[in-house]
Enzyme design. Sequence first.
Site, PDB file in Angstrom:
ATOM      1  N   CYS A 191      -3.246  -1.411   6.821  1.00 25.04           N
ATOM      2  CA  CYS A 191      -2.610  -0.107   7.044  1.00 25.04           C
ATOM      3  C   CYS A 191      -3.040   0.503   8.373  1.00 25.04           C
ATOM      4  CB  CYS A 191      -2.913   0.850   5.903  1.00 25.04           C
ATOM      5  SG  CYS A 191      -1.926   0.485   4.437  1.00 25.04           S
TER       6      CYS A 191
ATOM      7  N   CYS B  42      -6.756   0.795   4.376  1.00 24.77           N
ATOM      8  CA  CYS B  42      -7.255  -0.571   4.512  1.00 24.77           C
ATOM      9  C   CYS B  42      -6.975  -1.077   5.930  1.00 24.77           C
ATOM     10  CB  CYS B  42      -6.604  -1.475   3.466  1.00 24.77           C
ATOM     11  SG  CYS B  42      -4.888  -1.915   3.816  1.00 24.77           S
TER      12      CYS B  42
ATOM     13  N   GLU C 172       0.539   3.907   1.806  1.00 23.79           N
ATOM     14  CA  GLU C 172       0.862   4.374   3.164  1.00 23.79           C
ATOM     15  C   GLU C 172       2.145   3.709   3.661  1.00 23.79           C
ATOM     16  OE1 GLU C 172      -2.096   3.252   2.027  1.00 23.79           O
ATOM     17  OE2 GLU C 172      -3.741   3.930   3.327  1.00 23.79           O
TER      18      GLU C 172
ATOM     19  N   CYS D  40       0.823  -1.208   0.000  1.00 23.83           N
ATOM     20  CA  CYS D  40       0.000   0.000   0.000  1.00 23.83           C
ATOM     21  C   CYS D  40       0.863   1.266   0.000  1.00 23.83           C
ATOM     22  CB  CYS D  40      -0.887   0.021   1.233  1.00 23.83           C
ATOM     23  SG  CYS D  40      -2.200  -1.206   1.199  1.00 23.83           S
TER      24      CYS D  40
HETATM   25 ZN    ZN Z   1      -3.416  -0.448   2.988  1.00 27.16          ZN
END
Ligand code: ZN
Length: 149
Positions: free
Chosen positions: A109, A106, A66, A64
């Site tokens: 994360c 998500c 992040e 991801c």
């Molecule tokens: Zn994520």
Amino acid sequence: MKRIKKTSAKLGNADKALIAAAVAAIKERYRDDWQEVGAALRTRGGTVYTGVNLDAYLGRMAVCAEAVALGRAVVDIGDAGIETIVAVRHPPPHEKDQEIKVVSPCGVCRELIFDYDRNARVIVPNGKMPTVVPIADLLPNKYNRGTER
Ligand SMILES: [Zn+2]
């Protein structure tokens, strides 16, 4: 979309600048099916780091945006906390009428953000105008191994 009420707050100028940094990152590096999400975080010291997601042919290898932003910060200056973080999604070419919009982190994360700063602020969608909430509000009953108090 369900509106967030609890402890959400209006965005400040620094929050808007962080969204702009995430938008700039994904505008610069957007690649259909490969890089579609941008992220930006501000450390406790005030430094801004950006990232884009790394999609992969083997989906389980995907990372991801992040996490990429956090990784850049840790490599550069070490664990400096996360004062605020945001992710934005660039629409694919067939969604020409859509704009780059703030998206919620998500579940994975959320765990990651909490692990690196349990007081992090997270900018999330909230109808027409994004809002900012504490990470703890996004992660009730966080996972732990049962050994922590
Ligand atoms: Zn994520």
